[in-house]
Design a protein around this motif. Structure first.
Motif, PDB file in Angstrom:
ATOM      1  N   ASN A 187       0.785  -1.296  -0.099  1.00 25.61           N
ATOM      2  CA  ASN A 187      -0.042   0.136  -0.002  1.00 25.61           C
ATOM      3  C   ASN A 187       0.787   1.265   0.120  1.00 25.61           C
ATOM      4  O   ASN A 187       0.394   2.347  -0.837  1.00 25.61           O
ATOM      5  CB  ASN A 187      -0.904   0.112   1.290  1.00 25.61           C
ATOM      6  N   SER A 188       1.937   1.112   0.768  1.00 24.94           N
ATOM      7  CA  SER A 188       2.885   2.448   0.674  1.00 24.94           C
ATOM      8  C   SER A 188       3.661   2.385  -0.314  1.00 24.94           C
ATOM      9  O   SER A 188       4.364   3.479  -0.833  1.00 24.94           O
ATOM     10  CB  SER A 188       3.669   2.363   1.901  1.00 24.94           C
ATOM     11  N   ILE A 189       3.847   1.726  -1.553  1.00 23.81           N
ATOM     12  CA  ILE A 189       4.592   1.461  -2.827  1.00 23.81           C
ATOM     13  C   ILE A 189       3.854   2.447  -3.464  1.00 23.81           C
ATOM     14  O   ILE A 189       4.928   3.381  -4.247  1.00 23.81           O
ATOM     15  CB  ILE A 189       4.873  -0.037  -3.158  1.00 23.81           C
ATOM     16  N   LEU A 190       2.583   2.502  -3.535  1.00 22.75           N
ATOM     17  CA  LEU A 190       1.790   3.119  -4.640  1.00 22.75           C
ATOM     18  C   LEU A 190       2.178   4.702  -4.403  1.00 22.75           C
ATOM     19  O   LEU A 190       2.466   5.473  -5.336  1.00 22.75           O
ATOM     20  CB  LEU A 190       0.478   3.128  -4.527  1.00 22.75           C
ATOM     21  N   PRO A 191       2.172   5.623  -3.253  1.00 22.71           N
ATOM     22  CA  PRO A 191       2.692   7.086  -3.270  1.00 22.71           C
ATOM     23  C   PRO A 191       3.942   7.291  -3.747  1.00 22.71           C
ATOM     24  O   PRO A 191       4.229   8.100  -4.351  1.00 22.71           O
ATOM     25  CB  PRO A 191       2.386   7.341  -1.748  1.00 22.71           C
ATOM     26  N   LEU A 192       5.019   6.174  -3.352  1.00 22.81           N
ATOM     27  CA  LEU A 192       6.244   6.335  -4.132  1.00 22.81           C
ATOM     28  C   LEU A 192       6.323   6.307  -5.638  1.00 22.81           C
ATOM     29  O   LEU A 192       6.933   7.221  -6.384  1.00 22.81           O
ATOM     30  CB  LEU A 192       7.216   5.297  -3.716  1.00 22.81           C
ATOM     31  N   LEU A 193       5.733   5.455  -6.144  1.00 15.57           N
ATOM     32  CA  LEU A 193       5.502   5.544  -7.527  1.00 15.57           C
ATOM     33  C   LEU A 193       4.691   6.626  -8.037  1.00 15.57           C
ATOM     34  O   LEU A 193       4.949   7.028  -9.245  1.00 15.57           O
ATOM     35  CB  LEU A 193       4.535   4.064  -7.958  1.00 15.57           C
ATOM     36  N   VAL A 194       3.707   7.134  -7.483  1.00 17.17           N
ATOM     37  CA  VAL A 194       2.883   8.379  -7.965  1.00 17.17           C
ATOM     38  C   VAL A 194       4.147   9.352  -7.983  1.00 17.17           C
ATOM     39  O   VAL A 194       4.130  10.282  -9.081  1.00 17.17           O
ATOM     40  CB  VAL A 194       1.928   8.693  -7.198  1.00 17.17           C
TER      41      VAL A 194
END
Length: 597
Positions: A198-205
């Motif tokens: 779940n926290s990987i998504l903000p990094l990708l964004v």
């Protein structure tokens, strides 16, 4: 009137926060913040690159008429930067990545607001004037500061602040290199963050947003123009592994030498003396090896494009550029002395990082390796392919980040066809340096102090905890000359069963355990016969308030104790730490920082 305006603005912002809490979920809001951080970091990265480019272009044009400027410009640059840092910024802004690691582990992910601009300004002057360092570490600190301060502005808790710091760092890497995947893996490998899906998504964004904005502003071309004309063949696998080992050994030299030289330079109390020595080293090296001027990306571009005849351009040896051995020796000394030029730049007062020096050393190492193999005729190796492979190898080894090395070179050059050899070189280089150095140059200082976060969640939680947060002070102290009767009175108003024994100066002498005096404490005839010094005992161990929580838990395990006294460096009693208190704090930090993503 001004106060009224500020008050209205504050009230408006509070209303905005309340509206957000009612209408936008936390998960969606974090993604919005990640997008904003990616946008900001891309603009900052572009501004930094353009500023450096224009300053360098101006001075290079001037230097064509006045060659001596190459000797003076880097020195002038680090002097201006030093004055800026000392009298305007008034804070240490060096070692950007190390500062981020320290903020994550010891400062609850809080980075000072001035870091959103100070590193950019200082590094643009240092590198624009020819300082032999890179702009990437300063922009990573800038991005992390943007993430931290945006998170604090919107009142995010520590767990979210840590994630937003990672978003800022990922966006900075993605923006300056146009490398979104590298931004993501850099955060995981170098900043040692342990994220859930779940926290990987903000990094990708954040990474994708920053890279996309950089593409829009600067075009879609890769940083280095590379076209593969010779595909990698299987008979070159042994040479790729050998290059990786060589890169690992050179990275060991680079890291150890930089750590040692920085220590010696910092040991000089007089800045004037340190500046003069740094200026002499930097000017002398650039005079002999002009390729050490600036980031070194021009030299890498020449290697990739096959312009070998221009590698010694501007040096005293330019007239012998056709000599194989002189070119090899020239490049060899450039590799060995790059670390001296980088340390001189930063120690003299400049501001810059290790990305560019690592890529420079790696590129020259890969080229020289192929150059030597081809000369002796064992097999023909493509120079430009091995140049890229060397860049990946040294980057992976210096930063202890093999994935970062692999993806960075692939995205910098568009050389995805070299993925397999890039992996071989990076992994073998990383494995080589790990034998001698368990930590990267970024994390080595913090690891020695026990302040480094790791991917091991237990250790990471302990390092996020402070001794002060678990010290209990409600224990009643007694003095050695007190009688048993006095002791009984103290016991009557205490809720604990352990009592520290201190002297007049507060020095801890021992402890009294309630179980040890239970058989005599109800016999009044003994109250005046026994004194505390007769029945006090030494504690199983004493904890110093400067020790790490990891060391403290090791002491608890060794002694099997449940309560241990805490003293300062002079032996003064401060309180007790109980194992149950540590466990409760551990659970709290674990939930607040890592769980529930």
């Amino acid at each position: 009137m001004k106060k009224t305006s500020e008050g209205n603005m504050s009230q408006w912002f509070k209303s905005l926060l309340l509206w957000r809490e009612k209408h936008i979920s936390q998960r969606a809001f974090v993604l919005m913040l990640a997008f904003l951080i990616g946008l900001c970091t891309a603009l900052c990265a572009t501004l930094l690159k353009e500023t450096i480019h224009h300053i360098q272009a101006f001075w290079i044009a001037q230097s064509r008429s006045y060659n001596f400027l190459y000797l003076l410009l880097p020195v002038i640059g680090i002097l201006i930067t030093a004055l800026l840092v000392r009298y305007v910024i008034r804070d240490d802004i060096g070692h950007g990545v190390t500062k981020i690691l320290l903020a994550l582990s010891q400062r609850k992910s809080r980075i000072k607001p001035h870091n959103m601009w100070s590193s950019m300004l200082a590094s643009s002057i240092t590198i624009g004037f020819g300082g032999s360092v890179g702009a990437e570490s300063p922009i990573v600190l800038t991005g992390a500061a943007i993430g931290s301060n945006i998170g604090r502005l919107f009142r995010q808790e520590q767990k979210m602040l840590m994630l937003l710091v990672g978003c800022g760092a990922a966006g900075a890497i993605a923006g300056i290199f146009k490398a979104p995947i590298t931004g993501l893996v850099f955060v995981v490998e170098v900043l040692l963050m342990d994220f859930t899906l779940n926290s990987i998504l903000p990094l990708l964004v954040s990474s994708v947003t920053s890279a996309a904005v950089s593409y829009i502003i600067g075009g879609t071309e890769a940083m280095f123009h590379f076209s593969q004309t010779e595909p990698f063949s299987l008979d070159r696998i042994p040479f790729a592994i050998l290059l990786g080992i060589l890169c690992g050994l050179l990275s060991l030299y680079f890291s150890k030498m930089m750590f040692m030289l920085e220590g010696r330079m910092k040991g000089m109390r007089s800045y004037t003396k340190r500046f003069l020595i740094s200026a002499l080293i930097l000017s002398g090296l650039i005079f002999l090896f002009p390729s050490l001027y600036g980031e070194g990306y021009i030299t890498i571009e020449r290697l990739i494009n096959g312009n070998y005849a221009t590698l010694m351009e501007g040096s005293l040896f330019e007239r012998w550029s056709d000599s194989y051995w002189l070119l090899f020796v020239f490049l060899g000394f450039s590799v060995l002395f790059k670390v001296y030029a980088s340390v001189a730049t930063n120690s003299g007062g400049g501001c810059g990082g290790l990305f560019a020096p690592s890529l420079f050393v790696g590129g020259l190492t890969g080229f020289m390796f192929a150059y030597a193999i081809n000369f002796f005729g064992f097999i023909r190796l493509p120079h430009k392919n091995f140049t890229l492979m060397g860049m990946a190898g040294v980057m992976a080894a210096v930063m202890h980040a093999p994935l970062t090395g692999i993806f960075l070179i692939a995205e910098l050059t568009g050389g995805y066809d070299l993925f397999l050899p890039l992996m071989m070189v990076s992994i073998s280089a990383y494995a080589t340096i790990r034998i001698f150095m368990p930590h990267s140059i970024y994390s080595l200082r913090l690891a020695k102090e026990g302040k480094l976060l790791t991917h091991q969640k237990d250790k990471a939680v302990l390092r996020l905890m402070s001794v002060d947060s678990v010290v209990e002070t409600e224990f009643e102290p007694v003095m050695p000359q007190m009688t048993l009767g006095d002791m009984v009175q103290v016991i009557g108003k205490s809720t604990r069963n352990v009592f520290p024994v201190v002297d007049e100066e507060g020095i801890l002498l021992g402890v009294v355990l309630l179980d040890n005096i239970r058989n005599i404490m109800f016999r009044p005839e003994l109250y005046d016969r026994f004194k505390v010094e007769k029945f006090m005992v030494s504690p199983p161990a004493k904890i110093n308030n400067t020790q790490s929580m990891e060391d403290i838990m090791r002491i608890f395990d060794d002694t099997q104790a449940w309560n241990l006294p805490v003293i300062d460096t002079n032996g003064h009693y401060l309180g007790f730490i109980s194992k149950s208190k540590v466990f409760n704090s551990y659970r709290t930090v674990l939930v607040e920082t890592f769980e529930g993503d």
